[in-house]
Scaffold this active site. Structure first.
Site, short mmCIF file in Angstrom:
data_model
loop_
_atom_site.label_atom_id
_atom_site.label_comp_id
_atom_site.label_asym_id
_atom_site.label_seq_id
_atom_site.Cartn_x
_atom_site.Cartn_y
_atom_site.Cartn_z
N ASP A 235 0.85 -1.25 0.05
CA ASP A 235 0.00 0.08 -0.02
C ASP A 235 0.88 1.33 -0.03
OD1 ASP A 235 -2.49 1.17 0.54
OD2 ASP A 235 -1.75 1.95 2.16
N GLU A 286 14.92 -14.91 0.24
CA GLU A 286 15.28 -16.11 1.17
C GLU A 286 14.42 -17.18 1.06
OE1 GLU A 286 15.10 -14.17 5.10
OE2 GLU A 286 16.42 -12.78 4.66
#
Length: 575
Positions: A235, A286
């Site tokens: 957002d 990751e």
């Protein structure tokens, strides 16, 4: 893959094999799925209510995922469902790592995720990093701490101007209307500092120059990634960093815009914001499974939007220039060319969109004749309200154009039903902060957030079995309910199912656009792989190209002409 569409039995999935069985063959389920995926935005409080309290929830979404599988989408994006006082419908978060009780529990979220993944549907969650709720633990600590403390440093507190600090630090205005600064009362009872809130006063902005804020959001990212989410919609992705000189600034339309002015506002598009997303990209990398970031970046050009999706930053950003383009052939041709050029230059897909929870639904917007700045909304007194049939025809045609373009595409819940903007909500039903902060001058976004109609004859059209929905549904939506449309082969719902099936079959998301000769002033014609698309944005019919088979049309064809406000997909006959 062969697509079978039996409109005599529209409850059946369009493809021969269930989605889960074909997942390894689907482009959207392969590596870099986000390059071509069709992503369906769910506004949780308006999708489906399982508890009977009139507000949609996570179990309600889970129960309806089969319908989205039948529709043929590749992923869903969930607007915020985290713990919140709901002053801005969940975009004011108090706990980023839990589910608000009105939506359910973390166990409900896990069940939703498992069900979606079982269907081969990926799940993107909304993340709100620009600001928190004023009820967030951090902000409550800031209010009880001294000026200059570490607790206040997490947010943007500044001394006021004037002899006694009685004036705000600068003239910035809130996106929702009114000042962007609110003065607090210090713990000793004296008038104190001012804090920045680009949106409602209940949404204080974080200070992203502080390492503690960065660490906290790395933790939040990992929390949801560990649960198995496939990515994040971010957002206000262009607004996290502010010009540290805090200069006065007066935007276009008195702050109504989310950004996009020619000269960036000092609270939008600051260069340092890109370092935040480079850091987030490393966190996502990751994890296995090709997780994705999509940014809400209201900037002034597609060239600037492309800066958010360079190879080490986000994967997608919404193409708001495309969303804001009117239904006019030449303007559409320009924005499509500019978009493909800009995003291709950084190796990213263009991400097309026509509607979302912040804008007037495109079944209404594309036929408006009056000015409608983003976020302002429309009401019963709006000058230039369209004929609904014209709006729907343009919406169907515009969507068919969009879904034929290479790249990824977003669908906002209810557009597959052809829902129009509910401009005639009673004043006492409205809940958008914009409505209150402007004293009713701007209607805001409630009109695109009205709960969905699932069943024509059911209470609340099947959205809830209890009391009234949180926003009232118009009676005219009875004819647009999903169960009615399923049995109508010409319905907007079945048109969407057909488009998404053909888009997957012809692999249009990973194709390449080639403009074709014969484009007229009011029409666009291009090829993507083996599909030819002709969109007539004008008022007069245009001829169909010879020796082509019609794959789909958004309106009834008469002879060899394409009527006004109609898009057709064609395939050239061999020989």
């Amino acid at each position: 893959m062969t697509v079978h569409q039996d409109l005599r039995n529209p409850e059946a999935p369009i493809d021969v094999a269930p989605r889960a069985e074909r997942a390894t063959a689907d482009r959207a389920a392969a590596a870099e799925w986000w390059r071509s995926a069709v992503i369906y935005q769910i506004y949780p409080r308006s999708f489906s209510d399982s508890s009977g309290d009139g507000i949609g929830d996570l179990p309600g979404i889970t129960a309806r995922l089969g319908e989205l599988d039948q529709l043929g989408v590749d992923a869903i994006w969930l607007s915020p469902f985290m713990t919140s006082p709901q002053k801005d419908a969940g975009y004011d978060v108090t706990d980023y790592c839990d589910v608000d009780p009105i939506f359910g529990t973390l166990a409900d979220f896990d069940a939703l995720l498992a069900r979606a993944h079982g269907l081969g549907i990926r799940v993107i969650v909304d993340l709100v990093p620009n600001h928190s709720s004023d009820q967030h633990e951090w902000f409550q600590q800031a209010l009880t701490s001294a000026a200059g403390s570490a607790e206040r440093a997490r947010y943007i507190f500044r001394d006021g101007t004037g002899a006694q600090g009685e004036e705000p630090p600068n003239n910035w205005q809130s996106i929702f209307g009114g000042p962007a600064w609110t003065r607090i009362t210090e713990p000793d009872g004296t008038p104190g500092q001012w804090y920045l809130h680009l949106f409602d006063s209940s949404q204080p902005d974080f200070d992203w120059s502080k390492e503690e804020v960065k660490q906290e959001f790395r933790r939040i990212l990992r929390f949801w990634l560990d649960r198995g989410v496939d990515g994040f919609r971010v957002d206000v992705a262009h607004g996290l960093v502010k010009d540290q000189d805090f200069p006065d600034y007066t935007p276009d339309a008195d702050g109504a815009s989310m950004g996009g002015e020619g000269a960036p506002a000092p609270y939008f598009e600051q260069t340092e914001v890109h370092e935040i997303y480079r850091d987030w990209r490393l966190v996502l990398e990751e994890y296995t499974g090709d997780r994705a970031l999509c940014g809400e970046a209201w900037v002034s050009s597609v060239e600037k939007a492309a800066l958010w999706v360079r190879p080490d930053e986000m994967h997608q950003t919404f193409n708001f220039q495309y969303l804001e383009t009117p239904w006019e052939a030449e303007q559409l041709r320009v924005v499509i060319d500019d978009s493909l050029s800009a995003f291709n230059s950084v190796g990213a897909p263009s991400t097309w969109v026509l509607s979302n929870h912040d804008v007037v639904r495109h079944a209404t917007r594309l036929a408006l004749t009056g000015e409608n700045p983003q976020g302002t909304g429309i009401g019963p007194d709006f000058p230039g309200l369209p004929d609904r049939q014209t709006g729907l025809a343009r919406a169907r045609a515009a969507t068919a154009l969009m879904l034929a373009l290479p790249g990824s595409a977003y669908i906002y819940q209810g557009e597959e039903l052809g829902l129009d903007e509910v401009h005639d909500l009673p004043d006492d039903a409205r809940q958008d902060p914009t409505w209150f902060r402007t004293a009713g001058e701007r209607y805001g976004r409630d009109g695109c957030r009205v709960p969905l109609p699932w069943a024509a004859e059911a209470e609340s059209f099947g959205f809830t079995s209890g009391g009234a929905p949180w926003l009232p549904q118009p009676d005219r939506w009875k004819s647009l309910a999903r169960d009615v449309q399923l049995s109508d082969p010409d319905s907007t719902l079945n048109l969407y199912r057909q488009m998404l099936a053909l888009r997957a079959e012809h692999d249009l998301g990973l194709g390449e656009l080639r403009w074709l000769p014969g484009n007229q002033d009011a029409a666009l014609m291009f090829a993507n792989r083996d599909v030819v698309v002709l969109a007539n944005t004008g008022t007069q019919p245009v001829p169909l190209p010879a020796q082509h088979e019609v794959l789909l049309s958004t309106a009834e064809l008469h002879g060899v002409e394409v009527p006004a406000d109609c898009t057709v997909w064609l395939r050239r006959h061999a020989g």
